[in-house]
Motif scaffolding. Sequence first.
Motif, PDB file in Angstrom:
ATOM      1  N   GLN A 100      15.876 -28.692  22.454  1.00  0.00           N
ATOM      2  CA  GLN A 100      16.924 -27.705  22.674  1.00  0.00           C
ATOM      3  C   GLN A 100      16.384 -26.310  22.441  1.00  0.00           C
ATOM      4  O   GLN A 100      15.233 -26.133  22.003  1.00  0.00           O
ATOM      5  N   ILE A 101      17.184 -25.311  22.759  1.00  0.00           N
ATOM      6  CA  ILE A 101      16.798 -23.926  22.516  1.00  0.00           C
ATOM      7  C   ILE A 101      17.943 -23.186  21.831  1.00  0.00           C
ATOM      8  O   ILE A 101      19.114 -23.502  22.049  1.00  0.00           O
ATOM      9  N   PRO A 102      17.612 -22.204  20.982  1.00  0.00           N
ATOM     10  CA  PRO A 102      18.664 -21.341  20.434  1.00  0.00           C
ATOM     11  C   PRO A 102      19.130 -20.365  21.514  1.00  0.00           C
ATOM     12  O   PRO A 102      18.349 -19.949  22.379  1.00  0.00           O
ATOM     13  N   ALA A 103      20.406 -20.012  21.472  1.00  0.00           N
ATOM     14  CA  ALA A 103      20.970 -19.099  22.468  1.00  0.00           C
ATOM     15  C   ALA A 103      22.097 -18.293  21.844  1.00  0.00           C
ATOM     16  O   ALA A 103      22.595 -18.626  20.755  1.00  0.00           O
ATOM     17  N   VAL A 104      22.486 -17.229  22.539  1.00  0.00           N
ATOM     18  CA  VAL A 104      23.581 -16.373  22.091  1.00  0.00           C
ATOM     19  C   VAL A 104      24.571 -16.222  23.242  1.00  0.00           C
ATOM     20  O   VAL A 104      24.177 -16.029  24.394  1.00  0.00           O
ATOM     21  N   VAL A 105      25.862 -16.318  22.925  1.00  0.00           N
ATOM     22  CA  VAL A 105      26.935 -16.130  23.902  1.00  0.00           C
ATOM     23  C   VAL A 105      27.715 -14.884  23.486  1.00  0.00           C
ATOM     24  O   VAL A 105      28.130 -14.770  22.335  1.00  0.00           O
TER      25      VAL A 105
ATOM     26  N   GLY B 275      16.185 -28.600  28.986  1.00  0.00           N
ATOM     27  CA  GLY B 275      15.947 -29.254  30.266  1.00  0.00           C
ATOM     28  C   GLY B 275      17.159 -29.230  31.162  1.00  0.00           C
ATOM     29  O   GLY B 275      17.054 -29.025  32.379  1.00  0.00           O
ATOM     30  N   GLU B 276      18.336 -29.431  30.572  1.00  0.00           N
ATOM     31  CA  GLU B 276      19.574 -29.424  31.359  1.00  0.00           C
ATOM     32  C   GLU B 276      19.841 -28.033  31.925  1.00  0.00           C
ATOM     33  O   GLU B 276      20.237 -27.889  33.088  1.00  0.00           O
ATOM     34  N   LEU B 277      19.605 -26.993  31.129  1.00  0.00           N
ATOM     35  CA  LEU B 277      19.809 -25.623  31.602  1.00  0.00           C
ATOM     36  C   LEU B 277      18.858 -25.300  32.751  1.00  0.00           C
ATOM     37  O   LEU B 277      19.273 -24.768  33.779  1.00  0.00           O
ATOM     38  N   LEU B 278      17.587 -25.641  32.602  1.00  0.00           N
ATOM     39  CA  LEU B 278      16.608 -25.361  33.649  1.00  0.00           C
ATOM     40  C   LEU B 278      16.961 -26.082  34.943  1.00  0.00           C
ATOM     41  O   LEU B 278      16.819 -25.523  36.036  1.00  0.00           O
ATOM     42  N   LYS B 279      17.428 -27.317  34.832  1.00  0.00           N
ATOM     43  CA  LYS B 279      17.800 -28.084  36.023  1.00  0.00           C
ATOM     44  C   LYS B 279      18.948 -27.412  36.766  1.00  0.00           C
ATOM     45  O   LYS B 279      18.930 -27.283  38.001  1.00  0.00           O
ATOM     46  N   LYS B 280      19.958 -26.963  36.028  1.00  0.00           N
ATOM     47  CA  LYS B 280      21.110 -26.327  36.659  1.00  0.00           C
ATOM     48  C   LYS B 280      20.716 -25.011  37.328  1.00  0.00           C
ATOM     49  O   LYS B 280      21.195 -24.673  38.413  1.00  0.00           O
ATOM     50  N   LEU B 281      19.791 -24.264  36.692  1.00  0.00           N
ATOM     51  CA  LEU B 281      19.350 -23.005  37.273  1.00  0.00           C
ATOM     52  C   LEU B 281      18.499 -23.244  38.516  1.00  0.00           C
ATOM     53  O   LEU B 281      18.580 -22.488  39.487  1.00  0.00           O
ATOM     54  N   ARG B 282      17.694 -24.307  38.516  1.00  0.00           N
ATOM     55  CA  ARG B 282      16.908 -24.636  39.704  1.00  0.00           C
ATOM     56  C   ARG B 282      17.813 -25.062  40.851  1.00  0.00           C
ATOM     57  O   ARG B 282      17.597 -24.692  42.005  1.00  0.00           O
ATOM     58  N   ASP B 283      18.853 -25.834  40.522  1.00  0.00           N
ATOM     59  CA  ASP B 283      19.746 -26.351  41.558  1.00  0.00           C
ATOM     60  C   ASP B 283      20.674 -25.269  42.113  1.00  0.00           C
ATOM     61  O   ASP B 283      20.981 -25.265  43.316  1.00  0.00           O
TER      62      ASP B 283
ATOM     63  N   HIS C 245      14.447 -19.250  24.466  1.00  0.00           N
ATOM     64  CA  HIS C 245      15.692 -18.593  24.031  1.00  0.00           C
ATOM     65  C   HIS C 245      16.461 -18.137  25.256  1.00  0.00           C
ATOM     66  O   HIS C 245      15.876 -17.844  26.297  1.00  0.00           O
ATOM     67  N   ALA C 246      17.787 -18.084  25.135  1.00  0.00           N
ATOM     68  CA  ALA C 246      18.622 -17.644  26.258  1.00  0.00           C
ATOM     69  C   ALA C 246      19.815 -16.844  25.752  1.00  0.00           C
ATOM     70  O   ALA C 246      20.305 -17.073  24.643  1.00  0.00           O
ATOM     71  N   ASP C 247      20.241 -15.886  26.558  1.00  0.00           N
ATOM     72  CA  ASP C 247      21.449 -15.112  26.290  1.00  0.00           C
ATOM     73  C   ASP C 247      22.429 -15.349  27.437  1.00  0.00           C
ATOM     74  O   ASP C 247      22.047 -15.260  28.612  1.00  0.00           O
ATOM     75  N   PHE C 248      23.684 -15.629  27.087  1.00  0.00           N
ATOM     76  CA  PHE C 248      24.720 -15.856  28.093  1.00  0.00           C
ATOM     77  C   PHE C 248      25.811 -14.803  27.948  1.00  0.00           C
ATOM     78  O   PHE C 248      26.262 -14.508  26.844  1.00  0.00           O
ATOM     79  N   GLN C 249      26.243 -14.257  29.083  1.00  0.00           N
ATOM     80  CA  GLN C 249      27.335 -13.292  29.077  1.00  0.00           C
ATOM     81  C   GLN C 249      28.599 -13.940  29.624  1.00  0.00           C
ATOM     82  O   GLN C 249      28.579 -14.530  30.714  1.00  0.00           O
TER      83      GLN C 249
END
Length: 202
Positions: free
Chosen positions: A25-30, A45-53, A87-91
Motif C-alpha cells: 500500500q501507499i500513504p496518501a492525503v485526501v 497496485g489497484e490505484l495504478l491499474k485504475k489510472l492505466r485503464d 505517495h499520492a494526493d487526492f483532491q
Amino acid sequence: MTTLQAQERTEFTSSAKRRIREQGQIPAVVYGKEAESKSVSLDAGELLKKLRDEGRNAILQLHVGDASHPVMLSDYQMDPIRNQLVHADFQIVDMQSEVEVEVPVNLIGTSQGVKDGGVLQQSLHQILVKAKPGDIPQTIDVDVSNLGVNEVISVKDISSSGNYSLVQDEEQVIASILPPQQEKEIDSGEEQEPGEPTNQEG
C-alpha cells in the motif's frame, strides 16, 4: 465512476509509512475546499491499474470508513530507483464545477508528409482544458493524416468534440513535419590538381 477503498491513517512515523509500503500500500492525503485533510492508505497496485485503464484525470469514488468522496489524483511521488508509486494526493471535486486540467495529446493517422519522407515532430504532449470533472476527456486526439512537409498543426486548428473547452495558447504548435534530411556531400573546399603528386617517394 470507479471506486477505490482506503483506510484512515493514525500513525505518521517513517516506520509506519515503511510498514504500509511493505504491505503493498501507499500513504496518501485526501483534501478539498470544504473538507478537512485526511491521511489515508490504499492499495498501490489497484490505484495504478485504475489510472492505466481510465487515465491520469480519472474521477474515482474514494471510500474511507463511512465517508465517500469523488476525487482526482492531484499529485503523486515515484521512487526513481524502484520505479514504484510511494505517495499520492487526492483532491475532492465538485462534479458540477469546472476545473482546469492537462490532458494528454494523442496523434492519430499517418501523415502525408511522413509518406513523402518527412519526419513527424510532436511539440506539445499535453493540452490544458476546462470542464466539469465528469466531462474531462481521457485524451485529445489530433489527426495528422493531411499534414504535409513543412506544415504544422496548432492548438487553434483543433476543435473540441466534447463538453470541454481548450484554454491552451492557441498559437502553440502541436505537431509539425520536418523536411527529409538530405545527404551532404563531403567537400574539403579545395580543388586537387590533376597529375602526379609533387612529393613522390622512391
